[in-house]
Write a protein that holds these residues in place. Sequence first.
Motif, PDB file in Angstrom:
ATOM      1  N   ASP A   1       0.819  -1.259   0.082  1.00 36.95           N
ATOM      2  CA  ASP A   1       0.080  -0.061  -0.006  1.00 36.95           C
ATOM      3  C   ASP A   1       0.880   1.266   0.074  1.00 36.95           C
ATOM      4  O   ASP A   1       1.603   1.585   1.002  1.00 36.95           O
ATOM      5  CB  ASP A   1      -0.922  -0.049   1.222  1.00 36.95           C
ATOM      6  CG  ASP A   1      -2.015   1.077   1.196  1.00 36.95           C
ATOM      7  OD1 ASP A   1      -1.701   2.316   0.594  1.00 36.95           O
ATOM      8  OD2 ASP A   1      -3.133   0.835   1.788  1.00 36.95           O
ATOM      9  N   GLU A   2       0.767   2.082  -1.014  1.00 36.29           N
ATOM     10  CA  GLU A   2       1.705   3.390  -1.293  1.00 36.29           C
ATOM     11  C   GLU A   2       1.658   4.175  -0.224  1.00 36.29           C
ATOM     12  O   GLU A   2       2.571   4.845   0.449  1.00 36.29           O
ATOM     13  CB  GLU A   2       1.281   3.722  -2.651  1.00 36.29           C
ATOM     14  CG  GLU A   2       2.363   5.038  -2.853  1.00 36.29           C
ATOM     15  CD  GLU A   2       2.144   5.576  -4.216  1.00 36.29           C
ATOM     16  OE1 GLU A   2       2.563   6.728  -4.522  1.00 36.29           O
ATOM     17  OE2 GLU A   2       1.095   5.079  -5.211  1.00 36.29           O
ATOM     18  N   ARG A   3       0.218   4.223   0.483  1.00 40.71           N
ATOM     19  CA  ARG A   3       0.141   5.252   1.567  1.00 40.71           C
ATOM     20  C   ARG A   3       0.823   4.775   2.655  1.00 40.71           C
ATOM     21  O   ARG A   3       1.326   5.671   3.530  1.00 40.71           O
ATOM     22  CB  ARG A   3      -1.504   5.119   2.135  1.00 40.71           C
ATOM     23  CG  ARG A   3      -2.369   5.771   1.048  1.00 40.71           C
ATOM     24  CD  ARG A   3      -3.727   5.566   1.097  1.00 40.71           C
ATOM     25  NE  ARG A   3      -4.019   4.150   1.203  1.00 40.71           N
ATOM     26  CZ  ARG A   3      -5.287   3.650   1.600  1.00 40.71           C
ATOM     27  NH1 ARG A   3      -6.264   4.534   1.711  1.00 40.71           N
ATOM     28  NH2 ARG A   3      -5.225   2.238   1.592  1.00 40.71           N
ATOM     29  N   PHE A   4       0.981   3.493   3.296  1.00 39.03           N
ATOM     30  CA  PHE A   4       1.806   2.905   4.242  1.00 39.03           C
ATOM     31  C   PHE A   4       3.109   3.268   3.967  1.00 39.03           C
ATOM     32  O   PHE A   4       4.117   3.981   4.783  1.00 39.03           O
ATOM     33  CB  PHE A   4       1.614   1.452   4.429  1.00 39.03           C
ATOM     34  CG  PHE A   4       0.575   1.051   5.310  1.00 39.03           C
ATOM     35  CD1 PHE A   4       0.475   1.382   6.640  1.00 39.03           C
ATOM     36  CD2 PHE A   4      -0.400   0.636   4.746  1.00 39.03           C
ATOM     37  CE1 PHE A   4      -0.431   1.056   7.705  1.00 39.03           C
ATOM     38  CE2 PHE A   4      -1.558  -0.025   5.610  1.00 39.03           C
ATOM     39  CZ  PHE A   4      -1.695   0.422   6.884  1.00 39.03           C
ATOM     40  N   THR A   5       3.812   2.956   2.645  1.00 38.12           N
ATOM     41  CA  THR A   5       5.204   3.069   2.328  1.00 38.12           C
ATOM     42  C   THR A   5       5.643   4.705   2.309  1.00 38.12           C
ATOM     43  O   THR A   5       6.589   5.024   2.886  1.00 38.12           O
ATOM     44  CB  THR A   5       5.294   2.832   0.900  1.00 38.12           C
ATOM     45  OG1 THR A   5       4.976   1.327   0.730  1.00 38.12           O
ATOM     46  CG2 THR A   5       6.792   2.836   0.527  1.00 38.12           C
ATOM     47  N   THR A   6       4.748   5.667   1.844  1.00 37.36           N
ATOM     48  CA  THR A   6       5.155   6.804   1.736  1.00 37.36           C
ATOM     49  C   THR A   6       5.250   7.480   3.490  1.00 37.36           C
ATOM     50  O   THR A   6       5.964   8.223   3.800  1.00 37.36           O
ATOM     51  CB  THR A   6       3.868   7.730   1.172  1.00 37.36           C
ATOM     52  OG1 THR A   6       3.786   7.289  -0.186  1.00 37.36           O
ATOM     53  CG2 THR A   6       4.147   9.366   1.232  1.00 37.36           C
ATOM     54  N   ASN A   7       4.281   6.993   4.208  1.00 37.83           N
ATOM     55  CA  ASN A   7       4.150   7.496   5.472  1.00 37.83           C
ATOM     56  C   ASN A   7       5.419   7.036   6.629  1.00 37.83           C
ATOM     57  O   ASN A   7       6.165   7.829   6.995  1.00 37.83           O
ATOM     58  CB  ASN A   7       2.995   6.862   6.290  1.00 37.83           C
ATOM     59  CG  ASN A   7       2.913   7.683   7.705  1.00 37.83           C
ATOM     60  OD1 ASN A   7       2.970   8.810   7.930  1.00 37.83           O
ATOM     61  ND2 ASN A   7       2.820   6.647   8.408  1.00 37.83           N
ATOM     62  N   ILE A   8       5.843   5.572   6.322  1.00 42.05           N
ATOM     63  CA  ILE A   8       6.734   4.986   7.205  1.00 42.05           C
ATOM     64  C   ILE A   8       8.142   5.691   6.285  1.00 42.05           C
ATOM     65  O   ILE A   8       9.207   5.940   7.166  1.00 42.05           O
ATOM     66  CB  ILE A   8       7.063   3.659   6.647  1.00 42.05           C
ATOM     67  CG1 ILE A   8       5.445   2.987   7.604  1.00 42.05           C
ATOM     68  CG2 ILE A   8       8.010   3.255   7.489  1.00 42.05           C
ATOM     69  CD1 ILE A   8       5.251   1.764   7.471  1.00 42.05           C
ATOM     70  N   ASP A   9       8.387   5.694   5.035  1.00 38.66           N
ATOM     71  CA  ASP A   9       9.689   6.190   4.607  1.00 38.66           C
ATOM     72  C   ASP A   9      10.000   7.402   4.722  1.00 38.66           C
ATOM     73  O   ASP A   9      11.098   8.028   4.379  1.00 38.66           O
ATOM     74  CB  ASP A   9       9.560   5.996   2.897  1.00 38.66           C
ATOM     75  CG  ASP A   9      10.055   4.459   2.728  1.00 38.66           C
ATOM     76  OD1 ASP A   9      10.177   3.724   3.536  1.00 38.66           O
ATOM     77  OD2 ASP A   9       9.938   4.049   1.483  1.00 38.66           O
ATOM     78  N   GLN A  10       9.201   8.489   5.530  1.00 41.43           N
ATOM     79  CA  GLN A  10       9.489   9.581   5.696  1.00 41.43           C
ATOM     80  C   GLN A  10      10.561   9.733   7.026  1.00 41.43           C
ATOM     81  O   GLN A  10      11.360  10.654   7.231  1.00 41.43           O
ATOM     82  CB  GLN A  10       8.262  10.470   6.083  1.00 41.43           C
ATOM     83  CG  GLN A  10       7.670   9.932   7.430  1.00 41.43           C
ATOM     84  CD  GLN A  10       6.590  10.861   7.913  1.00 41.43           C
ATOM     85  OE1 GLN A  10       6.547  12.154   7.858  1.00 41.43           O
ATOM     86  NE2 GLN A  10       5.192  10.474   8.455  1.00 41.43           N
ATOM     87  N   PHE A  11      10.731   8.775   7.404  1.00 45.24           N
ATOM     88  CA  PHE A  11      11.489   8.447   8.491  1.00 45.24           C
ATOM     89  C   PHE A  11      12.916   8.011   8.100  1.00 45.24           C
ATOM     90  O   PHE A  11      14.006   8.195   8.690  1.00 45.24           O
ATOM     91  CB  PHE A  11      11.121   7.557   9.741  1.00 45.24           C
ATOM     92  CG  PHE A  11      10.008   8.006  10.660  1.00 45.24           C
ATOM     93  CD1 PHE A  11      10.165   8.971  11.714  1.00 45.24           C
ATOM     94  CD2 PHE A  11       8.670   7.530  10.204  1.00 45.24           C
ATOM     95  CE1 PHE A  11       9.120   9.460  12.539  1.00 45.24           C
ATOM     96  CE2 PHE A  11       7.577   8.247  10.885  1.00 45.24           C
ATOM     97  CZ  PHE A  11       7.883   8.868  11.857  1.00 45.24           C
ATOM     98  N   GLY A  12      13.069   7.525   6.754  1.00 47.27           N
ATOM     99  CA  GLY A  12      14.351   7.023   6.151  1.00 47.27           C
ATOM    100  C   GLY A  12      13.742   6.280   5.010  1.00 47.27           C
ATOM    101  O   GLY A  12      13.180   5.457   4.996  1.00 47.27           O
ATOM    102  N   ALA A  13      14.669   6.416   3.842  1.00 46.82           N
ATOM    103  CA  ALA A  13      14.303   5.848   2.602  1.00 46.82           C
ATOM    104  C   ALA A  13      14.449   4.434   2.490  1.00 46.82           C
ATOM    105  O   ALA A  13      15.435   3.911   3.387  1.00 46.82           O
ATOM    106  CB  ALA A  13      15.282   6.412   1.483  1.00 46.82           C
ATOM    107  N   GLY A  14      13.555   3.580   2.328  1.00 39.58           N
ATOM    108  CA  GLY A  14      13.438   2.208   2.324  1.00 39.58           C
ATOM    109  C   GLY A  14      13.168   1.563   3.848  1.00 39.58           C
ATOM    110  O   GLY A  14      13.311   0.145   3.992  1.00 39.58           O
ATOM    111  N   LEU A  15      12.675   2.453   4.782  1.00 37.10           N
ATOM    112  CA  LEU A  15      12.253   1.805   5.996  1.00 37.10           C
ATOM    113  C   LEU A  15      11.076   0.899   5.620  1.00 37.10           C
ATOM    114  O   LEU A  15      11.249  -0.079   6.569  1.00 37.10           O
ATOM    115  CB  LEU A  15      11.893   2.815   6.997  1.00 37.10           C
ATOM    116  CG  LEU A  15      11.489   2.536   8.284  1.00 37.10           C
ATOM    117  CD1 LEU A  15      12.575   1.850   9.018  1.00 37.10           C
ATOM    118  CD2 LEU A  15      11.194   3.784   8.936  1.00 37.10           C
ATOM    119  N   ALA A  16      10.097   1.066   5.218  1.00 36.25           N
ATOM    120  CA  ALA A  16       9.003   0.269   4.920  1.00 36.25           C
ATOM    121  C   ALA A  16       9.261  -0.973   4.504  1.00 36.25           C
ATOM    122  O   ALA A  16       9.000  -2.151   4.980  1.00 36.25           O
ATOM    123  CB  ALA A  16       8.124   0.857   3.864  1.00 36.25           C
TER     124      ALA A  16
END
Length: 244
Positions: free
Chosen positions: A213-228
């Motif tokens: 889900d892109e929404r999850f990915t975008t929200n989580i990756d704001q803390f660091g690229a590739g975090l999701a």
Amino acid sequence: MKMKVKEVAELVGISVRTLHHYDAIGLLTPEETTDAGYRYYSERNLETLQQILFFRELDFPLKEIKNILSDPSFDRQQALQLHRKLLLEKRERIDQMIATIDKTTQYIKGERDMSNEEKFKGFNFSHNPYEEEARKLWGAKAVEQSNTAFENKAVGEKMNDIYRKLAHLTNTPPESTEAQTAITEWYEFLNTHTGHHYTLEAFKGLGHMYIADERFTTNIDQFGAGLAQFMSEAMTIFADHNKK
């Protein structure tokens, strides 16, 4: 002495928009508003604003602050004394948590032992010796909402701390001890603070959603690229390992 809205904002360190909002909801009405729309604040206005900001520091909702300040029985001096007690108690708790951070850092480095009780020193929000006094002065509803706001803030900060911790580990293998320790903390956080119980399979499925889900990915990756992606892999490993 009267001050313009911009002067008050600069003095206090809040925005002009905030002062306009306080005026709009009837919380802090300027002593004078000219025909041209200029707001002028009196010394009495500043005293009220000081009280508002003390209550805000203690996480009281604006609606409840308005009710408290508009009550004819409100005693400013009495309120200041209780503000002081509550803030001192809050400072003591924060000092304890800072000490817990320092001890935990030493524990991680192998420089000291640490009991389970020490690991959670300062995190007890269940008792405040001055809460009953605040309830009597300002009402149970106002205090309950203040406590809820504080707890929600603390939970949000804890969640962000775990995200940041995991973001620092994205260059390590998701099966590493460090990554699995952090993802265990994430699993325990979700089961403790979200109101849901995640089975291992549900936890694994949630991790899949982080990348599906892109929404999850975008929200989580704001803390660091590739975090999701990293969390998803670590959550799968955690779930599969603990099923055995």
